[in-house]
Design a protein around this motif. Structure first.
Motif, PDB file in Angstrom:
ATOM      1  N   ARG A  26       7.053   4.828  -0.754  1.00  0.00           N
ATOM      2  CA  ARG A  26       8.082   5.264   0.197  1.00  0.00           C
ATOM      3  C   ARG A  26       9.177   6.059  -0.532  1.00  0.00           C
ATOM      4  O   ARG A  26       9.681   7.048  -0.003  1.00  0.00           O
ATOM      5  CB  ARG A  26       8.687   4.071   0.925  1.00  0.00           C
ATOM      6  N   ALA A  27       9.557   5.653  -1.733  1.00  0.00           N
ATOM      7  CA  ALA A  27      10.610   6.336  -2.486  1.00  0.00           C
ATOM      8  C   ALA A  27      10.169   7.734  -2.926  1.00  0.00           C
ATOM      9  O   ALA A  27      11.006   8.616  -3.132  1.00  0.00           O
ATOM     10  CB  ALA A  27      11.013   5.515  -3.707  1.00  0.00           C
ATOM     11  N   CYS A  28       8.851   7.915  -3.074  1.00  0.00           N
ATOM     12  CA  CYS A  28       8.327   9.204  -3.556  1.00  0.00           C
ATOM     13  C   CYS A  28       7.652   9.986  -2.439  1.00  0.00           C
ATOM     14  O   CYS A  28       6.809  10.863  -2.706  1.00  0.00           O
ATOM     15  CB  CYS A  28       7.361   8.974  -4.705  1.00  0.00           C
ATOM     16  N   ASP A  29       7.967   9.696  -1.206  1.00  0.00           N
ATOM     17  CA  ASP A  29       7.457  10.417  -0.027  1.00  0.00           C
ATOM     18  C   ASP A  29       5.921  10.460   0.028  1.00  0.00           C
ATOM     19  O   ASP A  29       5.327  11.476   0.365  1.00  0.00           O
ATOM     20  CB  ASP A  29       8.022  11.839   0.043  1.00  0.00           C
ATOM     21  N   GLY A  30       5.275   9.375  -0.359  1.00  0.00           N
ATOM     22  CA  GLY A  30       3.824   9.258  -0.235  1.00  0.00           C
ATOM     23  C   GLY A  30       3.023   9.861  -1.369  1.00  0.00           C
ATOM     24  O   GLY A  30       1.791   9.839  -1.339  1.00  0.00           O
ATOM     25  N   ASN A  31       3.669  10.399  -2.399  1.00  0.00           N
ATOM     26  CA  ASN A  31       2.962  11.005  -3.531  1.00  0.00           C
ATOM     27  C   ASN A  31       2.631   9.910  -4.545  1.00  0.00           C
ATOM     28  O   ASN A  31       3.504   9.299  -5.139  1.00  0.00           O
ATOM     29  CB  ASN A  31       3.842  12.090  -4.161  1.00  0.00           C
ATOM     30  N   ILE A  32       1.340   9.699  -4.765  1.00  0.00           N
ATOM     31  CA  ILE A  32       0.894   8.598  -5.636  1.00  0.00           C
ATOM     32  C   ILE A  32       1.279   8.841  -7.087  1.00  0.00           C
ATOM     33  O   ILE A  32       1.750   7.931  -7.774  1.00  0.00           O
ATOM     34  CB  ILE A  32      -0.637   8.389  -5.512  1.00  0.00           C
ATOM     35  N   VAL A  33       1.123  10.068  -7.556  1.00  0.00           N
ATOM     36  CA  VAL A  33       1.444  10.373  -8.960  1.00  0.00           C
ATOM     37  C   VAL A  33       2.935  10.162  -9.207  1.00  0.00           C
ATOM     38  O   VAL A  33       3.341   9.539 -10.200  1.00  0.00           O
ATOM     39  CB  VAL A  33       1.012  11.802  -9.334  1.00  0.00           C
ATOM     40  N   ASP A  34       3.762  10.649  -8.296  1.00  0.00           N
ATOM     41  CA  ASP A  34       5.213  10.454  -8.445  1.00  0.00           C
ATOM     42  C   ASP A  34       5.555   8.966  -8.390  1.00  0.00           C
ATOM     43  O   ASP A  34       6.441   8.496  -9.111  1.00  0.00           O
ATOM     44  CB  ASP A  34       5.967  11.210  -7.345  1.00  0.00           C
ATOM     45  N   ALA A  35       4.842   8.213  -7.542  1.00  0.00           N
ATOM     46  CA  ALA A  35       5.082   6.775  -7.429  1.00  0.00           C
ATOM     47  C   ALA A  35       4.742   6.072  -8.736  1.00  0.00           C
ATOM     48  O   ALA A  35       5.441   5.142  -9.158  1.00  0.00           O
ATOM     49  CB  ALA A  35       4.275   6.194  -6.280  1.00  0.00           C
ATOM     50  N   MET A  36       3.675   6.527  -9.422  1.00  0.00           N
ATOM     51  CA  MET A  36       3.316   5.935 -10.719  1.00  0.00           C
ATOM     52  C   MET A  36       4.414   6.204 -11.751  1.00  0.00           C
ATOM     53  O   MET A  36       4.817   5.305 -12.498  1.00  0.00           O
ATOM     54  CB  MET A  36       1.977   6.498 -11.212  1.00  0.00           C
ATOM     55  N   VAL A  37       4.907   7.438 -11.763  1.00  0.00           N
ATOM     56  CA  VAL A  37       5.987   7.792 -12.693  1.00  0.00           C
ATOM     57  C   VAL A  37       7.227   6.971 -12.373  1.00  0.00           C
ATOM     58  O   VAL A  37       7.901   6.441 -13.268  1.00  0.00           O
ATOM     59  CB  VAL A  37       6.282   9.313 -12.632  1.00  0.00           C
ATOM     60  N   TYR A  38       7.544   6.824 -11.100  1.00  0.00           N
ATOM     61  CA  TYR A  38       8.703   6.061 -10.635  1.00  0.00           C
ATOM     62  C   TYR A  38       8.603   4.604 -11.115  1.00  0.00           C
ATOM     63  O   TYR A  38       9.556   4.053 -11.661  1.00  0.00           O
ATOM     64  CB  TYR A  38       8.771   6.139  -9.102  1.00  0.00           C
ATOM     65  N   LEU A  39       7.418   3.999 -10.925  1.00  0.00           N
ATOM     66  CA  LEU A  39       7.219   2.607 -11.353  1.00  0.00           C
ATOM     67  C   LEU A  39       7.307   2.475 -12.867  1.00  0.00           C
ATOM     68  O   LEU A  39       7.835   1.485 -13.390  1.00  0.00           O
ATOM     69  CB  LEU A  39       5.863   2.090 -10.862  1.00  0.00           C
ATOM     70  N   GLU A  40       6.824   3.468 -13.567  1.00  0.00           N
ATOM     71  CA  GLU A  40       6.875   3.444 -15.027  1.00  0.00           C
ATOM     72  C   GLU A  40       8.322   3.492 -15.521  1.00  0.00           C
ATOM     73  O   GLU A  40       8.703   2.777 -16.445  1.00  0.00           O
ATOM     74  CB  GLU A  40       6.074   4.622 -15.579  1.00  0.00           C
ATOM     75  N   LYS A  41       9.134   4.331 -14.874  1.00  0.00           N
ATOM     76  CA  LYS A  41      10.549   4.436 -15.244  1.00  0.00           C
ATOM     77  C   LYS A  41      11.285   3.133 -14.972  1.00  0.00           C
ATOM     78  O   LYS A  41      12.204   2.769 -15.691  1.00  0.00           O
ATOM     79  CB  LYS A  41      11.214   5.578 -14.483  1.00  0.00           C
ATOM     80  N   LEU A  42      10.866   2.431 -13.910  1.00  0.00           N
ATOM     81  CA  LEU A  42      11.488   1.146 -13.591  1.00  0.00           C
ATOM     82  C   LEU A  42      10.996   0.035 -14.514  1.00  0.00           C
ATOM     83  O   LEU A  42      11.541  -1.068 -14.496  1.00  0.00           O
ATOM     84  CB  LEU A  42      11.200   0.761 -12.136  1.00  0.00           C
ATOM     85  N   GLY A  43       9.988   0.356 -15.325  1.00  0.00           N
ATOM     86  CA  GLY A  43       9.466  -0.653 -16.243  1.00  0.00           C
ATOM     87  C   GLY A  43       8.519  -1.635 -15.563  1.00  0.00           C
ATOM     88  O   GLY A  43       8.234  -2.697 -16.100  1.00  0.00           O
ATOM     89  N   LYS A  44       8.052  -1.294 -14.389  1.00  0.00           N
ATOM     90  CA  LYS A  44       7.148  -2.188 -13.648  1.00  0.00           C
ATOM     91  C   LYS A  44       5.712  -2.097 -14.177  1.00  0.00           C
ATOM     92  O   LYS A  44       4.939  -3.018 -14.012  1.00  0.00           O
ATOM     93  CB  LYS A  44       7.139  -1.832 -12.150  1.00  0.00           C
TER      94      LYS A  44
END
Length: 202
Positions: A26-44
């Motif tokens: 939802r934070a990355c507007d449905g883009n899976i690659v961006d969501a992976m980067v987002y989760l990585e930055k959060l340390g998840k």
């Protein structure tokens, strides 16, 4: 792709919880690659969650595939090495070799080996397997082939006997035929002489 499918895929790839994956999508507007980067930055995403999980899965798949190949291959190798092919004539064992060696020789000389084996069965040789692994079925088949070979031999002997009898009958007839053919020749000679005498009288 629906949001749920994207969340599911993100969970599989990263190893994060469904809730974290849903929030990232939802934070990355449905883009899976961006969501992976987002989760990585959060340390998840950590190495144990993502890379470790997929590597283990690939390793497990490879190990299972190798085991699936090893089991039948191992059984095949056991069968070929632990079992022996015996060729007997009566009570005498003529040859005893590992099945693998017999198979290799049979394959190399198949056009000759198969008829030769059948002919040897016709001459009273018996083939059997002995060993630890599953030889009963093969021995039953070889016994049936041996029975067929014996029946073929018996039929060949009957045919040969019939041919010999026919030849003997033909010879007997030909021996008696010259005596019968000489008499008509004499008649024809006598007739020829009479005809010649009649020609002289005219």
């Amino acid at each position: 792709m629906e949001e749920f499918e994207k969340v599911e895929q993100l969970v599989k790839v990263t190893g994060v919880s469904f809730e974290d994956a849903k929030n990232a999508i939802r934070a990355c507007d449905g883009n899976i690659v961006d969501a992976m980067v987002y989760l990585e930055k959060l340390g998840k995403i950590n190495k144990n969650n993502a890379a470790g999980r997929s590597t283990t899965s690939a390793e497990d798949i490879c190990k299972k595939a190798i085991e699936d190949v090893k089991k039948p291959a191992g059984k095949f190798v056991d069968y070929m090495t632990k079992n022996k092919l015996s060729i007997k004539k009566g009570d005498d064992e003529v040859v005893k070799v590992p099945v693998g060696a017999a198979a290799i020789l049979g394959c190399m000389a198949a056009p000759v080996a198969v008829p030769a084996a059948f002919l040897s069965m016709m001459c009273g040789y018996e083939y059997s397997l002995s060993g630890e692994t599953g030889v009963e079925g093969t021995n039953k088949v070889m016994d049936k082939v041996g029975d067929v070979a014996v029946k073929v031999k018996e039929e060949c002997e009957k045919i040969a006997q019939s041919v010999q009898n026919a030849a003997a009958d033909a010879k007997a007839q030909s021996d008696s035929a010259p005596a019968a053919s000489e008499e008509p020749k004499a008649d024809t000679d006598a007739e020829a002489k009479e005809n010649a005498d009649q020609d002289d009288n005219i």
